[in-house]
Scaffold this active site. Sequence first.
Site, mmCIF file in Angstrom:
data_model
loop_
_atom_site.group_PDB
_atom_site.id
_atom_site.type_symbol
_atom_site.label_atom_id
_atom_site.label_comp_id
_atom_site.label_asym_id
_atom_site.label_seq_id
_atom_site.Cartn_x
_atom_site.Cartn_y
_atom_site.Cartn_z
ATOM 1 N N ASN A 1 -4.111 9.992 7.300
ATOM 2 C CA ASN A 1 -4.873 9.655 6.117
ATOM 3 C C ASN A 1 -6.348 9.934 6.376
ATOM 4 O OD1 ASN A 1 -6.316 8.195 4.052
ATOM 5 N ND2 ASN A 1 -4.405 7.132 3.605
ATOM 6 N N ASN B 1 0.806 -1.219 0.000
ATOM 7 C CA ASN B 1 0.000 0.000 0.000
ATOM 8 C C ASN B 1 0.838 1.267 0.000
ATOM 9 O OD1 ASN B 1 -3.026 -0.740 0.291
ATOM 10 N ND2 ASN B 1 -1.951 -2.185 1.605
ATOM 11 N N HIS C 1 4.195 5.154 1.891
ATOM 12 C CA HIS C 1 3.084 4.311 2.319
ATOM 13 C C HIS C 1 1.848 5.159 2.606
ATOM 14 C CE1 HIS C 1 0.835 1.155 4.344
ATOM 15 N NE2 HIS C 1 1.733 0.291 3.877
ATOM 16 N N HIS C 2 0.688 4.607 2.225
ATOM 17 C CA HIS C 2 -0.570 5.340 2.359
ATOM 18 C C HIS C 2 -0.994 5.511 3.821
ATOM 19 C CE1 HIS C 2 -3.530 7.418 0.242
ATOM 20 N NE2 HIS C 2 -4.374 6.458 -0.071
ATOM 21 N N ALA C 3 -0.350 4.784 4.735
ATOM 22 C CA ALA C 3 -0.674 4.951 6.149
ATOM 23 C C ALA C 3 -0.259 6.327 6.649
ATOM 24 C CB ALA C 3 0.005 3.864 6.984
#
Length: 458
Positions: A299, A11, A128-130
Amino acid sequence: MLRLDRGNAYNHTLKIGILDPTGDPAGWSWEKFQRLFEERVHLLPSLRLRYLPTPLGLHQPIWIEDPEFNLSSHVKRVRCPAPAGSREFCTLVEQLYARPLDPLRPLWEAWVIEGLEGGRVGIVTLLHHAYTDGIGALGMLEDVYTTEPDDMPGPPPPFDPAPPPSAPTRLRWALQDLPAVARKIPSAIGALRDRRRLEQEYADSGKEPPPTPFDGSLPAPFRRGLSRDRRFACESCSLADIKEAGKALGVTINDAFLACCAGSVRRYLQDAGETPTDPMVGTMAFTTLALAEREVTGNYSSVDYVRLPTQLADPRERLEAASASANVTKEHFNATKDADLISLLEVIPGGLVTLLAKLNARTKGRYDPFANVVVSNVPGPRKQLYLGHWSVERWFSTGQLAHGANLNLTVWSYGDQFNLCVLADAQAVDDAWKIVEGFRESMAELTALASEQTAGVT
């Protein structure tokens, strides 16, 4: 996002800057880039954060400042193979992207790609999308780049992180916090009730609902499990052209974008001998909190679903259907977004989330909120940006793929550019450039329609 990282699913997102160093009398220098990055990394404190799990999975992971943070472990250098055009560059990007990030370090890498046409240099960041969503990435971009050439000389402030908390300490924190988590359970249950109530009110109003990812009646050719490999392509289009076309045809930029996505997917499937006869479900990205309203980095993304009119061959009909479908989706999202389902994640045990992630992978995305094709249109910086005295000639950004969503079309505007990224699973799309070419052809159709419309009015 962290727990969905398993097997072939990773991700991390892509952020790509194409630098033109020709305006700097000293030209390009790897050593100077390292210094510039080192001077600016403190402006992006997220980049020094790594996560630690809670023992026994009793609570959420936590962010800590990495005491072993070393910039050289994250910033790397490679040369693009000759002839170093767009296709060679994108082939290199897809190879770099298709590697999981090291979970024992902060979850990002920046690859400096030298040797591009005209002496340009690519900065390819895997983030990372976190850490953040697309709008948050825009804020990070504006923090590290400047709107005027400026070397910002001077050493960065000292970095002196605390030692990482031990496993017993993290366990104690989790146990101390569990009563507070338990007190959130009623509000989480209330969020579910609110969601059902808002959905029912929306249905009772007689308004058309958007599609759902679980509706088997709509075709979803890109809803499959992920392989290890990715396909990537990016292209700059004219923002002015799509603005003028939208204005002449009475639609928004996003309407035109969705119509071009639908036209591109239709062309790709036609070439594969699978001409669509029905619309298909697409996942539209939204943000739940404006950048100026965010007190902490994170996010804040959400999704809703849109019908992509891939079944329509006529570009005007396709545009009208895309516009109508986008209005349905936006109206539904605005009517239901106040039900804070994110609060559910704070009370669901981590082990259950992990189990759902495993089931999601085994069922090729049955439980994933991303479905089939992900479409995202992000308004990016309007002004020219610089890193030191090197101008950012182009900027591209895209999110990740998921089990069940094997194709992602993302546009970021930058200055007068409308910059498209196509990221796809290699087993779902054999060549991402075919999607790009279909998007360009669909844009050309809209431009021609706009010219006819303007000529007719005149």
